[in-house]
Motif scaffolding. Sequence first.
Motif, PDB file in Angstrom:
ATOM      1  N   UNK A 217      44.213 -10.121 -37.111  1.00  0.00           N
ATOM      2  CA  UNK A 217      45.650 -10.266 -36.907  1.00  0.00           C
ATOM      3  C   UNK A 217      45.983 -11.590 -36.221  1.00  0.00           C
ATOM      4  N   UNK A 218      45.200 -11.972 -35.223  1.00  0.00           N
ATOM      5  CA  UNK A 218      45.481 -13.215 -34.496  1.00  0.00           C
ATOM      6  C   UNK A 218      45.196 -14.439 -35.347  1.00  0.00           C
ATOM      7  N   UNK A 219      44.109 -14.425 -36.116  1.00  0.00           N
ATOM      8  CA  UNK A 219      43.852 -15.539 -37.033  1.00  0.00           C
ATOM      9  C   UNK A 219      45.030 -15.734 -37.982  1.00  0.00           C
ATOM     10  N   UNK A 220      45.586 -14.618 -38.479  1.00  0.00           N
ATOM     11  CA  UNK A 220      46.724 -14.713 -39.389  1.00  0.00           C
ATOM     12  C   UNK A 220      47.941 -15.316 -38.681  1.00  0.00           C
ATOM     13  N   UNK A 221      48.186 -14.891 -37.445  1.00  0.00           N
ATOM     14  CA  UNK A 221      49.315 -15.436 -36.683  1.00  0.00           C
ATOM     15  C   UNK A 221      49.149 -16.941 -36.471  1.00  0.00           C
ATOM     16  N   UNK A 222      47.966 -17.364 -36.086  1.00  0.00           N
ATOM     17  CA  UNK A 222      47.745 -18.795 -35.849  1.00  0.00           C
ATOM     18  C   UNK A 222      47.841 -19.589 -37.141  1.00  0.00           C
ATOM     19  N   UNK A 223      47.402 -18.994 -38.240  1.00  0.00           N
ATOM     20  CA  UNK A 223      47.546 -19.637 -39.543  1.00  0.00           C
ATOM     21  C   UNK A 223      49.025 -19.815 -39.883  1.00  0.00           C
ATOM     22  N   UNK A 224      49.821 -18.788 -39.636  1.00  0.00           N
ATOM     23  CA  UNK A 224      51.257 -18.867 -39.900  1.00  0.00           C
ATOM     24  C   UNK A 224      51.904 -19.948 -39.033  1.00  0.00           C
ATOM     25  N   UNK A 225      51.582 -19.967 -37.747  1.00  0.00           N
ATOM     26  CA  UNK A 225      52.161 -20.977 -36.850  1.00  0.00           C
ATOM     27  C   UNK A 225      51.828 -22.388 -37.304  1.00  0.00           C
ATOM     28  N   UNK A 226      50.596 -22.570 -37.751  1.00  0.00           N
ATOM     29  CA  UNK A 226      50.154 -23.899 -38.159  1.00  0.00           C
ATOM     30  C   UNK A 226      50.792 -24.339 -39.466  1.00  0.00           C
ATOM     31  N   UNK A 227      50.829 -23.439 -40.437  1.00  0.00           N
ATOM     32  CA  UNK A 227      51.303 -23.810 -41.769  1.00  0.00           C
ATOM     33  C   UNK A 227      52.829 -23.817 -41.874  1.00  0.00           C
ATOM     34  N   UNK A 228      53.475 -22.915 -41.156  1.00  0.00           N
ATOM     35  CA  UNK A 228      54.928 -22.813 -41.278  1.00  0.00           C
ATOM     36  C   UNK A 228      55.653 -23.720 -40.289  1.00  0.00           C
ATOM     37  N   UNK A 229      54.989 -24.087 -39.204  1.00  0.00           N
ATOM     38  CA  UNK A 229      55.521 -24.999 -38.189  1.00  0.00           C
ATOM     39  C   UNK A 229      56.950 -24.645 -37.808  1.00  0.00           C
ATOM     40  N   UNK A 230      57.901 -25.519 -38.073  1.00  0.00           N
ATOM     41  CA  UNK A 230      59.271 -25.290 -37.628  1.00  0.00           C
ATOM     42  C   UNK A 230      60.047 -24.311 -38.516  1.00  0.00           C
ATOM     43  N   UNK A 231      59.416 -23.740 -39.511  1.00  0.00           N
ATOM     44  CA  UNK A 231      60.128 -22.875 -40.452  1.00  0.00           C
ATOM     45  C   UNK A 231      60.292 -21.447 -39.946  1.00  0.00           C
ATOM     46  N   UNK A 232      59.473 -21.025 -38.970  1.00  0.00           N
ATOM     47  CA  UNK A 232      59.539 -19.627 -38.547  1.00  0.00           C
ATOM     48  C   UNK A 232      60.436 -19.463 -37.325  1.00  0.00           C
ATOM     49  N   UNK A 233      61.080 -18.300 -37.239  1.00  0.00           N
ATOM     50  CA  UNK A 233      61.906 -17.966 -36.072  1.00  0.00           C
ATOM     51  C   UNK A 233      61.374 -16.740 -35.334  1.00  0.00           C
ATOM     52  N   UNK A 234      60.566 -15.935 -35.991  1.00  0.00           N
ATOM     53  CA  UNK A 234      60.027 -14.747 -35.335  1.00  0.00           C
ATOM     54  C   UNK A 234      58.656 -14.392 -35.874  1.00  0.00           C
TER      55      UNK A 234
END
Length: 549
Positions: free
Chosen positions: A250-267
């Motif tokens: 789960x954490x690897x997926x979260x860090x992958x999302x943060x890295x790839x989506x950068x400023x695109x995510x809000x939550x």
Amino acid sequence: MARRRLVVLVAGLVACVGAVAGAQTGAAAEPEPRAVPDKVVIIVVDALSREIVEKYDMDNVEALMADGVDSPRGYLGHTGSVTVVSHNVITSGMLPKHMGWTNEGYRDVDGVLGPEGGLYITSNFGYDQMSALQRHAGYPHLSDYLDDSGKVFTVSPKGYAAYGLAGPGSSNTSVATFASGPACDGVRYRMPTGVPTPPAYLVGPCGSRYWVERDKGYDTLQFPAQLYPATDDRYVVGDEPDNQGGDVWATDAVLDIMSREKDAWSGIFVSLPGVDKAAHMWGGVNDPEGATPGYDPMTHMEFATATADAQIGRIMDALEDSGELDSTLVVLTADHGSVAAEDGHWHGDFEPANDYGFYNWYYGDPENDVFYDQPQDALQPLIDTGNVGLSYSDSSLNVWLKDQSPAAVAEAAAIMETLPDVTAVWRRDGDHFDRVSPIRWERMHSGGEKSWFTRKAQELVDTQAAPYGPDLVATLPDDTTYSVLGDHGGIQRSSQQIPIVFAGADLSAKDLRGEVRSIDIMPTILEAMDISPTYAMDGTAYVLPRTKR
């Protein structure tokens, strides 16, 4: 959906003029308006009681409590204190009695899922069933407020936890969880899935990073773990370095999302299930650890708590390293704690068959599962009435009756009063429960337990008083379960006293003095993000203290 409060431009100009005038005359300048966070990360560590945090010395959790805004008097604040309820409570701000289902059992009084009056097991709900109940109840989720300013991602190895946290969502939301996958080179896997389909980088081809192996029992195919064993790497990290599961997945997926989506995510909402699984299998804080035959530390509490703690540290480090921590509100909490059954206070049955604990949890023939027809001996007198449509038993007893006439309910209540370790029986009457038995104070083992019962039992039981909720509830003492040796569900302090911590977003280390509950998390997030709610929630919005500048 979101309606952010307007900042009036004229007021801003006046403040600027005042600041210039103050500088010219030597007067103290007004502090600059503080920016509100524009992102939120919710970390739910399943089954994490404050007792567990303290016993296993979870450094990163304790650091967040010390450095962030803690709520030392906080507690879960509802029953059933179970995963399938609490994840939805966190991101809706609604009590179970108002959110569509209250516990592991559900009576479909409005015919939302099928024939009116049908009985269901809610932890079997997929996205379609859960979202139908969420929409039928009519309230928005946190994702509805966030998804017009960025993408919202939910990550959980448990499907029903993910769908509860996420809400029905929109095209701008994404859920990553598990489904059964095909075999690759003779190895069976679980594969990423979700609604809508998770990002391609989280799916990948068969056997890639976010696929985890099945057919792994480790040391759990024995009592007591065999009641609810680990049979794959869905909830445990596993022994495959390239395909780790559970909290690391789960954490690897979260860090992958943060890295790839950068400023695109809000939550980003993430649920870490490792502590919960270990607690269910081995009895929570009573885990025998090294005394277990064939001991594999990976499935036990010490490893699970250390792993969850490390993942919290990884997420916080990633936010800080990216420079986003000051603009991101972080919430750390749990979906419930864990009741550890003491000797003589476990009232389940055991047969050497994997997942036999389900026969302790459930009795009845629900619309969405098999007929659970092997009730534990302790429950048999109630079953013998022939009037139990569905029962769910963990650290409380919850019953949906076939015949709901006053005489039939009274008969069942009288029998429940005689069951082992029952402290009180409660009958639903509209929007509350009436206690219909004497309180068995002698079954409580300390003044603290008696005081907690006096202050909280009525409040907690009442939170599931809805037509779709149970007709009868029996409360149990601190150290008692009817299911597996470590469980949830009831009013006990070990199940209710959980961390509720707010961090990041330039918050101070000043704690909240109120009795913060899970329903308060959602309105407090909206308050901190300066978002006006569009629906009346059950929770209270707390103003989070900020650092002084």
